[in-house]
Design an enzyme around this catalytic site. Structure first.
Site, PDB file in Angstrom:
ATOM      1  N   PHE A 135       0.782  -1.106  -0.140  1.00 35.74           N
ATOM      2  CA  PHE A 135      -0.056   0.043   0.054  1.00 35.74           C
ATOM      3  C   PHE A 135       0.896   1.143   0.017  1.00 35.74           C
ATOM      4  O   PHE A 135       1.875   1.358   0.855  1.00 35.74           O
ATOM      5  CB  PHE A 135      -0.881   0.043   1.111  1.00 35.74           C
ATOM      6  CG  PHE A 135      -1.929   1.312   1.189  1.00 35.74           C
ATOM      7  CD1 PHE A 135      -2.993   1.000   0.403  1.00 35.74           C
ATOM      8  CD2 PHE A 135      -1.549   2.417   1.795  1.00 35.74           C
ATOM      9  CE1 PHE A 135      -3.860   2.082   0.391  1.00 35.74           C
ATOM     10  CE2 PHE A 135      -2.340   3.409   1.689  1.00 35.74           C
ATOM     11  CZ  PHE A 135      -3.677   3.333   1.136  1.00 35.74           C
ATOM     12  N   ASP A 220       9.346   2.194   1.409  1.00 34.38           N
ATOM     13  CA  ASP A 220       8.259   2.820   1.920  1.00 34.38           C
ATOM     14  C   ASP A 220       8.127   2.541   3.478  1.00 34.38           C
ATOM     15  O   ASP A 220       7.623   1.418   4.137  1.00 34.38           O
ATOM     16  CB  ASP A 220       6.863   2.497   1.227  1.00 34.38           C
ATOM     17  CG  ASP A 220       5.745   3.286   1.467  1.00 34.38           C
ATOM     18  OD1 ASP A 220       5.753   3.630   2.832  1.00 34.38           O
ATOM     19  OD2 ASP A 220       4.596   3.313   0.982  1.00 34.38           O
ATOM     20  N   LYS A 249       3.094   9.097   8.363  1.00 31.94           N
ATOM     21  CA  LYS A 249       2.353   8.580   9.658  1.00 31.94           C
ATOM     22  C   LYS A 249       2.942   8.959  10.886  1.00 31.94           C
ATOM     23  O   LYS A 249       2.701  10.227  11.329  1.00 31.94           O
ATOM     24  CB  LYS A 249       2.192   7.043   9.385  1.00 31.94           C
ATOM     25  CG  LYS A 249       1.194   6.543   8.372  1.00 31.94           C
ATOM     26  CD  LYS A 249       0.447   5.280   8.695  1.00 31.94           C
ATOM     27  CE  LYS A 249      -0.990   5.187   7.775  1.00 31.94           C
ATOM     28  NZ  LYS A 249      -0.630   4.679   6.571  1.00 31.94           N
TER      29      LYS A 249
END
Ligand SMILES: *Cc1c(COP(=O)(O)O)cnc(C)c1O
Length: 399
Positions: A135, A220, A249
């Site tokens: 993702f 990532d 995040k």
């Protein structure tokens, strides 16, 4: 004081309905705790979708924001600003000594990293290899990079140039590689994909193939970075370094900020005019990130991650013995996944009703990702509530 019903009605009328929301309005957070508009308290083991990484409203982040808000909230990148430089130095020194670019989200960080990869490798290299179950975000390029058809529905055609391979499959990766590859983009630990941990040998093969073909390895770290694994960055678990690493995040302790760190010789390709972000690296967001990093260090949170991970795993493994619906527990540090052999939505809903927030991804994986400063008693209470929810949902009979 506005009521829950009023807020829900307002949303129905004025806010686009692109999220499945729970019917609670959250009005306050502190550490692992949340309160809704009706005064009910919840224990949050997935704060801010793994974003409030040192708990809600950590006092050091709150203080840094209050102070910085009175000095300078935003200044554009026409100028230098003190905090952006300091944050870049911290991230560089904690990782592999590269240079940073700042933006506002994970998707933007990945988007920028992919642009840099194409720009740097140039000479007709264009392919970006990504892994199934990964993702990477919701913009067109990052949605295309996300090798999951469910996210593509209704948005075709996708961006050209992407190649998908199964995660952790060395042979498939070798078969997909050629001299047109600009980058391999993947998560050292897949988060949304269900807490899948890459093997060291797999990441090393990515590294070797990238070196052989003149491509860039892009990790990532939007979800697995910033101490989540007990190391500052997920790649440090295996030690296989990328050329570019993306962050978001947890980076701002709940404040919107994204970044990528690139090896200096790679970073040099991003000359003026090639890429930018209006809000990127502004003093307010950088103050939050610097305070988050300082809190993680000063409060020894990486050691706490290791200690709390052991406790959580032991307790979750006990649940696995008790309830056949649990197949196994996996993950690293406080990035834990509980693999079920039936859908987990009912268990999550029962936990919520009993005052606990956890998450379920890919139907059958519960995500247990408390903040890095979670305490043993909070984990114990969370797992007691999960135990009750499993018993209520007759988890034992569902295998
Ligand atoms: C959440 C996430 C993203 C996207 O981040 P946004 O801030 O929502 O754009 C990208 N990659 C990973 C691994 C993520 O978990």
């Amino acid at each position: 004081m506005v009521t829950t019903t009023e807020v829900l009605d307002q949303f129905k009328k004025y806010v686009i309905g692109n999220y499945n929301r729970l019917n609670q309005v959250i009005v306050k957070g502190e550490g692992c705790r949340l309160w809704d508009a009706d005064g009910k308290e919840y224990l949050d083991m997935f704060p801010g979708w793994a974003t409030s990484i040192i708990g809600h409203c950590h006092p050091k982040v709150v203080e840094a924001l209050r102070h910085q808000a009175g000095e300078l909230i935003h200044i554009d990148n026409t100028f230098y600003n003190v905090l952006q430089g300091q944050l870049a130095q911290r991230l560089s020194e904690l990782s592999f000594g590269g240079q940073c670019f700042f933006c506002n989200s994970g998707a933007e960080a990945n988007e920028g990293a992919m642009k840099l990869a194409r720009r740097h490798t140039a000479k007709n290299k264009y392919k970006i290899i990504t892994a199934e179950g990964g993702f990477h975000g919701r913009t067109f390029a990052t949605m295309t990079a996300t090798a999951q058809p469910k996210y593509h529905q209704g948005f075709l055609p996708l961006m050209p140039g992407f190649v998908y391979v199964p995660y952790n499959d060395i042979d498939a990766l070798k078969a997909a590689f050629d001299d047109d590859v600009a980058a391999v983009l993947l998560e050292p630990i897949q988060g949304e994909g269900g807490i899948n941990v890459a093997d060291a040998a797999y990441l090393q093969t990515v590294r070797d193939l990238c070196d052989k073909h003149g491509a860039l390895a892009v990790w990532d770290e939007v979800q697995c970075g910033m101490g989540r694994t007990g190391k500052w960055f997920g790649y440090q678990v295996t030690g296989v370094e990328p050329d570019i690493m993306t962050l978001a995040k947890g980076l701002g302790g709940g404040v919107a900020i994204g970044a990528f760190v690139a090896r200096s010789d790679v970073a040099a390709s991003l000359v003026p005019g090639t890429h930018a972000s209006t809000f990127g690296g502004n003093p307010l967001a950088c103050a939050a990130a610097l305070a988050t990093i300082a809190a993680i260090e000063e409060e020894n949170m990486l050691a706490n991650v290791e200690a709390m991970s052991r406790i959580a795993r032991e307790k979750l493994n006990q649940l696995a013995t008790k309830y056949p619906i649990i197949d196994h527990v996996r993950g690293v540090g406080l990035m834990l996944g509980i693999q079920l052999n039936a859908p987990g939505a009912d268990i999550v809903a029962r936990c919520w009703a009993n005052g606990l927030r956890i998450n379920c991804t890919h139907d059958t994986v519960l995500r247990f990702m408390p903040p890095l400063n979670v305490k043993a008693e909070e984990i114990n209470r969370a797992i007691t509530i999960m135990d009750e929810a499993l018993a209520q949902s007759n988890g034992g009979a569902l295998s």
